[in-house]
Design a protein around this motif. Structure first.
Motif: not given
Length: 742
Positions: A1-8, A272, A276, A320
């Motif tokens: 999850m942390s990687s997705y949040l980093y990208r977002l 990231g 989470s 966001t």
């Protein structure tokens, strides 16, 4: 999850103009739709499956003129004057005739015709029956009632109102509590961050989220019944959660900036690692609120869903819009104000925290708790246990005129009615008799009702379509146990009451409906608690990959919940501190415990996730259990303290409104949040985790193999960043951050 949040976060940071435009368009669209839809909150609500609701449904079908709201007009003379004096009687009689011509009025009962005149000849009761439900009675028609009785008031007669609908009954929602809460929140954030940009960022995001949510709720209110209390709860949670989530992410970002990390890398890195925790905290709150659907009462279901939507929007704003706003702010969030009381102190604390986390006040507190962990645990549990003692004496009920302030017309009418006729006249029961073949059957049923214990007066009101309506006046008040016993007795003995008539009776009316609501809520409470706690247990187990942490979280919540409920009983039921809050001691609102369970459980899980995620982050780095408790608590203490004080301030602001229901909700939430944050999460949680040691993180081997790791502490993200997967700048940023952390 942390990687997705980093990208977002990196996407939102780089395309911040687009993200901001999308949110502004969403807010403007919600406002426009709400205005065009004409939606309004509506306090008409149904309680499916209860006998009182069945009685109301029969009245709508068979006797529609008597299915709406009722008003009681109380006339009282002063200075020894008689209510039956010819001039006074003429004025009152004329006023009641005028009311007959008011639109939506289906019946009027003159106090002299019904002989509702007190024995001392000083108080008289007029009755008004409306054809519409209370919330559908137009304000213009209520104003017309006031105009009709104005000559009576001008003649020196006191006129007060009671009932399910009456002039001035609508509660006007004031913006003052929200404004006060926001001002206090800004002050707390200024003390925390010492910078205007940093203090304003979470509040700006929360306001945009709340406006979008409330306008959406208003639009939906055009097609769905939404109680006014629903928007108040959604507003309280939307503001508090929105500010809290922004605060948690922003504090991590600011710490990164102070360590020299560039803003473009600091924002995604903060998201990231801290994002989470925000996601799991918000999901726990949403689960708790959506759990209100299992109660089976529509207005509570709508309240829970509306509040859950508010929290969901707050989460989306944090994930966001906040990164976009931080992109616009750049390094300004790390520039300190020149105000000496805010900027200088905050700068010293912030730089000391970034360079040496062990030197802060939070670190000193965490060391004290860990050093005296056994004593702290005992003292904390005993304190909460003592505060919970009054909860054993809780008495549930719904607000009546007796719970209003003494200057309220409903309270004045209640007191005058009790004085002149007895408390039972404030809570009449309505008996709906179906399959009635003749007036004689109605009379026989009325006679049987009059023989029941605790009954003062029985009056047949109407008959049509083989259905009769009979009013029963108890001796006891609407919230007295004797009245509740009478309702159950009438239902249990209905066969004897109906005997020889072939009719079937239903016991309804506002008093019976309130009793049914309280009973349904009491029976639903265990199911609700098991459902919500069970789902949250699964979610927290997944997040922290251990069973002991969720168990500890739930036990801590039960302690803080019991203590908060005990404080509510002591203040609002027993009357402790009544003068401070200007309250009238009365029963605990029947739906308050279940709402408290939902909201305080969700919010307590917020703080649990914020604190324990930092502890787990530290434990993942070095594996020293007690050191991780000390350091993790120290790192999270300042932000959790600020978040809790903000929530506490917003809830306290609502505790000083004029509405007794909102006042009780605000007070209970404030006490619950305060106790849970400071006594449980920042004291008992680290003490217990230090006692248990590394065993707190145990999980079976099969659990590790079959359950995916959400990486709530951001360990995998840091590995990916260190490997250069997101670029050299990102790798250097995490290296600098870890160097300071070590």
């Amino acid at each position: 999850m942390s990687s997705y949040l980093y990208r977002l976060a990196r996407f939102c940071y780089r395309r911040r103009v687009r993200v901001l435009v999308v949110w502004l368009v969403a807010a403007i669209a919600a406002i426009a739709i709400a205005q065009l839809s004409g939606g309004k909150t509506n306090d008409n609500f149904t309680i499916p499956g209860t006998e009182a609701q069945n009685a109301t449904d029969v009245l709508k079908a068979k006797l529609p003129a008597f299915s709406g709201g009722q008003s009681t007009i109380v006339f009282a003379t002063k200075n020894g004057a008689r209510i039956t004096a010819p001039a006074t009687r003429a004025e009152i009689t004329t006023a009641m005739k005028r009311i007959r011509s008011v639109p939506q009025v289906s019946a009027v009962v003159d106090p002299y015709a019904s002989k509702l005149v007190s024995a001392d000849d000083r108080i008289a009761l007029g009755q008004v029956q409306w054809s519409a439900q209370p919330a559908d009675v137009k304000d213009a028609n209520l104003d017309a009632v006031q105009d009709a009785v104005q000559p009576v008031r001008a003649a020196g007669v006191q006129v007060e109102y009671n009932g399910s609908v009456y002039p001035g009954w609508r509660f006007e929602v004031s913006e003052v509590p929200e404004l006060v809460g926001l001002v206090i929140a800004f002050g707390i954030l200024m003390v925390t961050f010492g910078a205007f940009a940093a203090a304003g960022m979470p509040i700006l995001g929360a306001i945009i989220g709340v406006v979008t949510t409330l306008m959406g709720v208003t639009a939906v209110a055009s097609v769905v019944t939404i109680a006014s209390a629903s928007t108040t709860v959604a507003l309280m949670l939307g503001l508090s959660c929105g500010i809290d989530y922004g605060l948690f992410i922003l504090s991590r970002h600011r710490a990164n900036l102070l360590r020299g990390v560039p803003p473009e890398e600091s924002v995604p890195l903060a998201m990231g690692t801290a994002g989470s925790s925000v996601v799991f905290a918000a999901l726990t709150v949403i689960i708790a609120l959506c759990g209100l659907t299992v109660v089976g009462i529509p207005f509570l279901t709508v309240m829970g869903v509306a509040a859950a939507c508010s929290v969901a929007v707050a989460l989306l704003i944090a994930l966001t819009l906040l990164p976009a706003l931080l992109g616009f702010a750049g390094r300004r969030v790390a520039r300190f104000s020149r105000l000496p009381k805010f900027g200088a102190h905050a700068e010293r604390v912030a730089r000391r925290t970034a360079a040496d986390p062990g030197s802060t006040a939070g670190a000193g507190w965490s060391r004290f708790v860990v050093r005296h962990r056994a004593l702290v645990t005992v003292v904390g549990v005993v304190l909460l246990g003592v505060l919970a003692i009054p909860a054993a004496s809780i008495e549930l009920g719904l607000p009546s005129g007796a719970s209003q302030s003494k200057d309220n017309t409903q309270r004045k009418a209640y007191d005058l009615t009790t004085e002149g006729f007895g408390a039972g006249f404030n809570g009449a029961l309505l008996i709906v008799a179906q399959d009635v073949s003749s007036p004689a059957d109605t009379a026989r049923i009325a006679a049987a009702l009059a023989r029941q214990p605790d009954v003062v007066k029985v009056t047949p009101l109407a008959g049509q379509n083989n259905t009769s309506l009979i009013r029963v006046i108890p001796k006891s008040g609407p919230n007295d146990q004797a009245t509740q016993d009478l309702v159950h007795s009438l239902r249990d003995n209905r066969a004897a009451i109906e005997s020889g008539t072939g009719a079937h009776i239903l016991v309804g009316g506002t008093t019976a409906s309130n009793i049914d609501v309280s009973s349904k809520l009491s029976s639903a409470l265990p199911v609700f608690l098991i459902t919500v706690v069970g789902l949250a247990f699964v979610l927290l187990t997944f997040a922290f990959r251990t069973i002991l942490v969720p168990l500890k979280s739930i036990v801590g919540f039960l302690l803080s919940m019991a203590a908060a409920l005990g404080a509510q009983v002591a203040v609002f039921q027993w009357g402790w501190g009544r003068h401070l809050l200007g309250i009238t001691p009365t029963e605990t609102i029947s739906f308050l415990p279940i709402i408290m369970l939902a909201i305080i459980f969700g919010l307590s899980s917020d703080y649990e996730v914020f604190v324990v995620s930092r502890i787990k982050e530290e434990f993942t780095r070095h594996g020293d259990a007690r050191r991780s408790v000390e350091r993790g608590t120290a790192l999270s203490a300042r932000v959790v303290t600020a978040a809790a004080l903000i929530m506490f301030s917003i809830f306290v602001a609502f505790a000083f409104t004029n509405n007794p229901t909102i006042r009780a909700i605000g007070f209970s939430f404030a006490v619950g949040v305060f106790l849970d944050a400071f006594v449980v999460r920042l004291t008992l949680v680290p003490a217990v985790m230090a006692l248990v040691g590394a065993r707190i993180w145990y999980h079976p081997k099969w659990f590790g193999r079959w359950v995916p790791d959400p990486d709530i502490e951001g360990r995998r993200l840091e590995e990916q960043l260190a490997d250069g997967r997101f670029g050299a700048d990102a790798a250097q940023a995490v290296a600098d951050s870890n160097a300071v952390a070590r």
